[in-house]
Design an enzyme around this catalytic site. Structure first.
Site, PDB file in Angstrom:
ATOM      1  N   TYR A  61     -10.072  -1.838  -2.899  1.00  0.00           N
ATOM      2  CA  TYR A  61      -9.266  -2.690  -2.087  1.00  0.00           C
ATOM      3  C   TYR A  61      -8.666  -1.836  -0.956  1.00  0.00           C
ATOM      4  O   TYR A  61      -8.347  -0.680  -1.304  1.00  0.00           O
ATOM      5  CB  TYR A  61      -8.143  -3.175  -2.971  1.00  0.00           C
ATOM      6  CG  TYR A  61      -6.909  -3.846  -2.146  1.00  0.00           C
ATOM      7  CD1 TYR A  61      -7.260  -5.383  -1.539  1.00  0.00           C
ATOM      8  CD2 TYR A  61      -5.853  -3.348  -1.971  1.00  0.00           C
ATOM      9  CE1 TYR A  61      -6.093  -5.761  -0.808  1.00  0.00           C
ATOM     10  CE2 TYR A  61      -5.004  -3.997  -1.045  1.00  0.00           C
ATOM     11  CZ  TYR A  61      -5.061  -5.049  -0.833  1.00  0.00           C
ATOM     12  OH  TYR A  61      -4.265  -5.637   0.151  1.00  0.00           O
ATOM     13  N   ARG A  68      18.660  -4.889  -9.577  1.00  0.00           N
ATOM     14  CA  ARG A  68      17.610  -3.848  -9.382  1.00  0.00           C
ATOM     15  C   ARG A  68      17.337  -2.963 -10.551  1.00  0.00           C
ATOM     16  O   ARG A  68      16.283  -2.630 -10.822  1.00  0.00           O
ATOM     17  CB  ARG A  68      17.974  -2.991  -8.125  1.00  0.00           C
ATOM     18  CG  ARG A  68      17.178  -1.815  -7.911  1.00  0.00           C
ATOM     19  CD  ARG A  68      16.975  -1.350  -6.446  1.00  0.00           C
ATOM     20  NE  ARG A  68      18.284  -1.089  -5.881  1.00  0.00           N
ATOM     21  CZ  ARG A  68      19.192  -0.186  -6.528  1.00  0.00           C
ATOM     22  NH1 ARG A  68      18.739   0.690  -7.428  1.00  0.00           N
ATOM     23  NH2 ARG A  68      20.294   0.071  -5.743  1.00  0.00           N
ATOM     24  N   ASP A  82      -7.473  -1.653 -11.938  1.00  0.00           N
ATOM     25  CA  ASP A  82      -6.906  -2.840 -11.049  1.00  0.00           C
ATOM     26  C   ASP A  82      -7.606  -3.811 -11.581  1.00  0.00           C
ATOM     27  O   ASP A  82      -8.823  -3.836 -11.243  1.00  0.00           O
ATOM     28  CB  ASP A  82      -7.026  -2.462  -9.505  1.00  0.00           C
ATOM     29  CG  ASP A  82      -6.574  -3.516  -8.657  1.00  0.00           C
ATOM     30  OD1 ASP A  82      -6.360  -4.594  -9.138  1.00  0.00           O
ATOM     31  OD2 ASP A  82      -6.270  -3.427  -7.521  1.00  0.00           O
ATOM     32  N   LYS A  92      -2.317 -12.592  -6.301  1.00  0.00           N
ATOM     33  CA  LYS A  92      -3.869 -13.459  -6.615  1.00  0.00           C
ATOM     34  C   LYS A  92      -3.794 -14.410  -7.473  1.00  0.00           C
ATOM     35  O   LYS A  92      -3.058 -15.599  -7.481  1.00  0.00           O
ATOM     36  CB  LYS A  92      -4.731 -12.466  -6.608  1.00  0.00           C
ATOM     37  CG  LYS A  92      -4.574 -11.241  -5.539  1.00  0.00           C
ATOM     38  CD  LYS A  92      -4.714 -11.624  -4.032  1.00  0.00           C
ATOM     39  CE  LYS A  92      -4.376 -10.654  -3.001  1.00  0.00           C
ATOM     40  NZ  LYS A  92      -4.846  -9.168  -3.262  1.00  0.00           N
TER      41      LYS A  92
HETATM   42  C1  LIG Z   1      -4.450  -7.780  -2.920  1.00  0.00           C
HETATM   43  C2  LIG Z   1      -4.858  -6.619  -3.633  1.00  0.00           C
HETATM   44  C3  LIG Z   1      -4.081  -5.674  -3.814  1.00  0.00           C
HETATM   45  C4  LIG Z   1      -2.487  -5.573  -3.288  1.00  0.00           C
HETATM   46  O1  LIG Z   1      -1.726  -6.312  -3.652  1.00  0.00           O
HETATM   47  P1  LIG Z   1      -0.585  -6.966  -2.648  1.00  0.00           P
HETATM   48  O2  LIG Z   1      -0.077  -7.934  -3.637  1.00  0.00           O
HETATM   49  O3  LIG Z   1      -1.456  -7.618  -1.462  1.00  0.00           O
HETATM   50  O4  LIG Z   1       0.123  -5.922  -2.460  1.00  0.00           O
HETATM   51  C5  LIG Z   1      -4.408  -4.659  -4.747  1.00  0.00           C
HETATM   52  N1  LIG Z   1      -5.736  -4.675  -5.560  1.00  0.00           N
HETATM   53  C6  LIG Z   1      -6.482  -5.696  -5.171  1.00  0.00           C
HETATM   54  C7  LIG Z   1      -7.740  -5.757  -6.122  1.00  0.00           C
HETATM   55  C8  LIG Z   1      -6.227  -6.728  -4.494  1.00  0.00           C
HETATM   56  O5  LIG Z   1      -7.031  -7.917  -4.516  1.00  0.00           O
END
Ligand SMILES: *Cc1c(COP(=O)(O)O)cnc(C)c1O
Length: 373
Positions: free
Chosen positions: A96, A44, A170, A195
């Site tokens: 999101y 960790r 993001d 993603k």
């Molecule tokens: C899916 C997503 C998140 C969150 O990510 P997780 O891996 O599902 O926790 C944050 N920002 C965007 C743009 C996303 O598509």
């Protein structure tokens, strides 16, 4: 690796040293504890070779230093929950749903003051940044979820820095192949690795990337990860790095498919409007052309006939899958306003978000056009 194209870096970065008999891929290091006498002692805290290999590859791709988290939300929480109590943050209204929810939650707890703005409206963001008290953080998501609005990252970063705010982007929808926010003045890049980076809708993972010399922020995020135990599993880390190896070819194909589908959807009588910055008349088209290396493979479209008609499309598709999430090899569609958070953010009732995959585009169009009727 800066001499190489990003598509080459995606394949070559984060490999073990080239020694006779050494593995070409970093193996899954399935051990929580390590023989004492070295810095690496407990997973960790000190990580492992699997983790280091993934972080090295993503760091090389973004031009910074990467830290992997157990999900995108764990990475977001490391930033947002690490802010001092009483801080003000400027966040996108359209974003999101988890990003909206964590800011709402922090606000309800009385920890943060939240200013919500349309992030693709540069003048509105500048106004929100200049109000007193000065914000500690500007959160950018670009393109935005699910309206596909594009943010002017360099202009927003400059204005945020002028008032002392940290800039986080993001960049999940872009992947490092289409946008490198650090090159445009951002302090931190956030990814849902779930993603495009991993690319197969089979694991949850997240990441933060800081500038190459930003020891302070890197250490602060690493501390948040250590203290909350938000580390990914080593199998996930291994698979995510394997996903990165094919990122360039996946993104190229998905983006080409998205371009074709956007044009055909825009010409279809059952579609009111297509939101995709690859289309020449889209409001984000010029910004994407200036800042990004491509408009990506995410698009939204408004179905004539309201929510019932949009739901009928989701029920009628056969090859395209009616499911949430994005960035995988398979094409996914969903009606976003079914979620309370998205509806409250102003998402149109009849909006379908399409994550375009790498299938044959003629098959995708045959399925979609039949479902549209
Ligand atoms: C899916 C997503 C998140 C969150 O990510 P997780 O891996 O599902 O926790 C944050 N920002 C965007 C743009 C996303 O598509």
């Amino acid at each position: 690796m800066s001499q190489y194209a990003r598509s080459t870096v995606a394949v070559a970065a984060g490999r073990p040293p080239a020694e006779p008999g050494a593995p070409v891929n970093t193996p899954i290091a399935a051990s929580v504890t390590f023989h004492q006498g070295a810095e690496q002692n407990y997973l960790r805290q000190s990580g492992s070779d699997s983790l280091r290999a993934f972080q090295e590859a993503l760091g090389e791709l973004e031009g910074g230093r990467a830290l992997a988290f157990s999900s995108g939300m764990a990475a977001i929480a490391a930033v947002v929950e690490g802010l001092p109590a009483g801080s003000t943050v400027v966040v996108p209204r359209m974003t999101y749903s988890g990003t909206s929810s964590i800011h709402d939650h922090q606000e309800r707890l009385g920890r943060l003051e939240v200013r919500r703005v349309e992030i693709s409206d540069t003048a509105a963001v500048l106004e929100a940044l200049r109000r007193e008290p000065a914000p500690a953080l500007l959160w950018i998501e670009t393109p935005t979820n699910p309206m596909v609005g594009v943010a002017d990252v360099p202009a927003l970063a400059e204005a945020a820095h002028a008032v002392g705010a940290t800039v986080v982007v993001d960049s999940t929808w872009n992947s490092p192949l289409l946008l490198r926010p650090l090159e445009h003045g951002a302090d931190v890049v956030m990814h849902s690795v779930t993603k495009y980076l991993s690319g197969h809708s089979d694991l949850l993972m997240g990441a933060l990337v800081t500038g190459p010399d930003d020891d302070e922020r890197f250490a602060a995020f690493k501390l948040r990860r250590d203290l909350t135990g938000g580390l990914p599993g080593m199998l996930e880390t291994f698979l995510a790095l394997r996903g990165i190896r094919t990122l360039a070819v996946r993104m190229e194909r998905a983006q080409a498919n998205a371009g074709v589908l956007a044009q055909r959807l825009a010409a279809h009588p059952a579609v009111e409007r297509v939101l995709y910055p690859g289309l020449p008349d889209d409001p984000g088209h010029d910004l994407v052309a200036r800042l990004h290396d491509g408009p990506g493979a995410m698009l939204s479209f408004l179905v004539a006939g309201g929510a019932p008609a949009a739901d009928r499309v989701c029920a009628a598709v056969r090859l395209v899958t009616n499911a949430t999430s994005l960035g995988g090899v398979e094409t996914l569609v969903e009606r976003r306003a079914q979620y309370a958070v998205d509806a409250a953010n102003g998402t149109p009732d009849n909006l379908l978000r399409l994550s375009v995959g790498i299938e044959d585009v003629q098959d995708l169009w045959a399925d979609l056009s039949r479902a549209l009727g």
